[in-house]
Write a protein that holds these residues in place. Structure first.
Motif, PDB file in Angstrom:
ATOM      1  N   LEU A 139       0.839  -1.198   0.000  1.00  0.00           N
ATOM      2  CA  LEU A 139       0.000   0.000   0.000  1.00  0.00           C
ATOM      3  C   LEU A 139       0.872   1.245   0.000  1.00  0.00           C
ATOM      4  CD1 LEU A 139      -2.674  -1.045   2.656  1.00  0.00           C
ATOM      5  CD2 LEU A 139      -2.812  -1.265   0.166  1.00  0.00           C
ATOM      6  N   SER A 140       0.453   2.208  -0.790  1.00  0.00           N
ATOM      7  CA  SER A 140       1.185   3.480  -0.856  1.00  0.00           C
ATOM      8  C   SER A 140       0.638   4.439   0.193  1.00  0.00           C
ATOM      9  CB  SER A 140       1.050   4.104  -2.248  1.00  0.00           C
ATOM     10  OG  SER A 140       1.643   3.270  -3.225  1.00  0.00           O
ATOM     11  N   THR A 141       1.526   5.083   0.922  1.00  0.00           N
ATOM     12  CA  THR A 141       1.123   6.057   1.931  1.00  0.00           C
ATOM     13  C   THR A 141       2.071   7.259   1.882  1.00  0.00           C
ATOM     14  OG1 THR A 141       0.655   6.394   4.289  1.00  0.00           O
ATOM     15  CG2 THR A 141       2.527   4.972   3.734  1.00  0.00           C
ATOM     16  N   ALA A 146       9.488  12.665   4.899  1.00  0.00           N
ATOM     17  CA  ALA A 146      10.267  12.589   3.659  1.00  0.00           C
ATOM     18  C   ALA A 146       9.595  13.337   2.519  1.00  0.00           C
ATOM     19  CB  ALA A 146      10.472  11.124   3.264  1.00  0.00           C
ATOM     20  N   ALA A 147       8.351  13.764   2.739  1.00  0.00           N
ATOM     21  CA  ALA A 147       7.579  14.478   1.711  1.00  0.00           C
ATOM     22  C   ALA A 147       7.519  13.687   0.414  1.00  0.00           C
ATOM     23  CB  ALA A 147       8.174  15.862   1.465  1.00  0.00           C
ATOM     24  N   GLU A 148       7.195  12.392   0.573  1.00  0.00           N
ATOM     25  CA  GLU A 148       7.075  11.544  -0.608  1.00  0.00           C
ATOM     26  C   GLU A 148       6.228  10.326  -0.286  1.00  0.00           C
ATOM     27  OE1 GLU A 148      11.035  10.348  -1.576  1.00  0.00           O
ATOM     28  OE2 GLU A 148      11.193   8.956   0.111  1.00  0.00           O
ATOM     29  N   LEU A 149       5.764   9.680  -1.348  1.00  0.00           N
ATOM     30  CA  LEU A 149       5.014   8.445  -1.166  1.00  0.00           C
ATOM     31  C   LEU A 149       5.965   7.298  -0.836  1.00  0.00           C
ATOM     32  CD1 LEU A 149       2.430   8.542  -4.103  1.00  0.00           C
ATOM     33  CD2 LEU A 149       1.908   8.655  -1.653  1.00  0.00           C
ATOM     34  N   MET A 154       0.949  -4.474   4.138  1.00  0.00           N
ATOM     35  CA  MET A 154      -0.105  -4.824   5.073  1.00  0.00           C
ATOM     36  C   MET A 154      -0.483  -6.283   4.829  1.00  0.00           C
ATOM     37  SD  MET A 154      -0.656  -2.044   6.824  1.00  0.00           S
ATOM     38  CE  MET A 154      -2.272  -2.257   7.594  1.00  0.00           C
ATOM     39  N   TYR A 155      -0.967  -6.946   5.886  1.00  0.00           N
ATOM     40  CA  TYR A 155      -1.296  -8.361   5.792  1.00  0.00           C
ATOM     41  C   TYR A 155      -2.753  -8.577   6.186  1.00  0.00           C
ATOM     42  CZ  TYR A 155       3.751  -8.772   5.580  1.00  0.00           C
ATOM     43  OH  TYR A 155       5.055  -8.632   5.208  1.00  0.00           O
ATOM     44  N   VAL A 156      -3.400  -9.490   5.481  1.00  0.00           N
ATOM     45  CA  VAL A 156      -4.803  -9.793   5.762  1.00  0.00           C
ATOM     46  C   VAL A 156      -4.895 -10.645   7.024  1.00  0.00           C
ATOM     47  CG1 VAL A 156      -6.847 -11.020   4.964  1.00  0.00           C
ATOM     48  CG2 VAL A 156      -5.530  -9.624   3.372  1.00  0.00           C
ATOM     49  N   THR A 168      -3.383  -5.785   9.011  1.00  0.00           N
ATOM     50  CA  THR A 168      -2.394  -5.494  10.037  1.00  0.00           C
ATOM     51  C   THR A 168      -1.053  -5.203   9.378  1.00  0.00           C
ATOM     52  OG1 THR A 168      -1.205  -6.386  11.960  1.00  0.00           O
ATOM     53  CG2 THR A 168      -1.869  -7.957  10.273  1.00  0.00           C
ATOM     54  N   GLY A 169      -0.258  -4.398  10.049  1.00  0.00           N
ATOM     55  CA  GLY A 169       1.073  -4.102   9.524  1.00  0.00           C
ATOM     56  C   GLY A 169       2.120  -5.077  10.004  1.00  0.00           C
TER      57      GLY A 169
END
Length: 209
Positions: A139-141, A146-149, A154-156, A168-169
């Motif tokens: 997942l992108s966050t 860092a001012a960046e993606l 993540m896990y189901v 969950t992370g």
């Protein structure tokens, strides 16, 4: 020397096939003898020429074992009827014909499955341990520092009581009501499971948890 201490062996004793475990070995200029521990009989000395290695136990998937057990209890309980499973159990039919191979039909694999099915029906079987997977979703966050993606994994998580899913992370889960290690059937049985299956990673591959 054909066998070592701890090896399982078979031999004929008083007209009956016996199975045991090698506990001691004695070698001479003429022959090699093995002390074999047999359940309910104690130990016996048997010469090497009279011992053979037992045939490996056949292993089949759980759904195939369930089908064989149900078929043998049913009205049509012959091997020929059991092979005619297309209208009874599509999962078993797919396994016998290798329909679910995404790379195309593998006829050699299908023939091996069919031979395995017949031998398991006739000679018995064990249920093979089903492989487990993590569903890892990249997942992108946005990282403010860092001012960046950035991409995080993540896990189901699956609730074993309610079949509810969440994310969950952490790959390590200590809550017994939830689990991250999932079977193929559990993953594909979720809403959107076919998409989740594309992100399935074998547990052994990550080597964690």
């Amino acid at each position: 020397m054909k066998f070592s201490e701890g090896d399982k062996v078979e031999f004929i004793y008083l007209g009956e096939l016996k199975q045991g475990v090698v506990t001691e070995i004695r070698a001479s200029n003429f022959d090699i003898s093995y002390q074999v521990k047999v359940e309910f009989m104690g130990t016996l000395w048997v010469t090497e020429r009279d011992l053979v290695a037992p045939a490996p136990v056949l292993k089949v998937p759980q759904f195939v074992a369930d089908y064989i057990e149900d078929a043998k209890k049913g009205v049509y309980n012959t091997l020929a009827d059991a092979f005619n499973c297309h209208t009874k159990n599509w999962d078993v039919a797919s396994w016998l014909q290798n329909f679910d191979d995404l790379d195309g039909l593998d006829y050699d694999k299908a023939y091996k499955n069919q031979e395995l099915f017949a031998r398991a029906w006739l000679d018995g079987y064990e249920v093979e341990k089903e492989p487990l997977y993590y569903v890892r979703l990249p997942l992108s966050t946005w990282n403010d520092d860092a001012a960046e993606l950035e991409v995080i994994n993540m896990y189901v998580l699956l609730n074993i009581q309610s079949d509810e899913t969440t994310f969950t992370g952490s790959i390590i889960n200590k809550n017994k009501k939830w689990k991250t290690k999932l079977t193929e059937a559990e993953i594909k049985g979720m809403p959107g499971g076919d998409i989740y299956w594309q992100f399935a990673v074998p547990v052994e591959e990550l080597g964690v948890g």
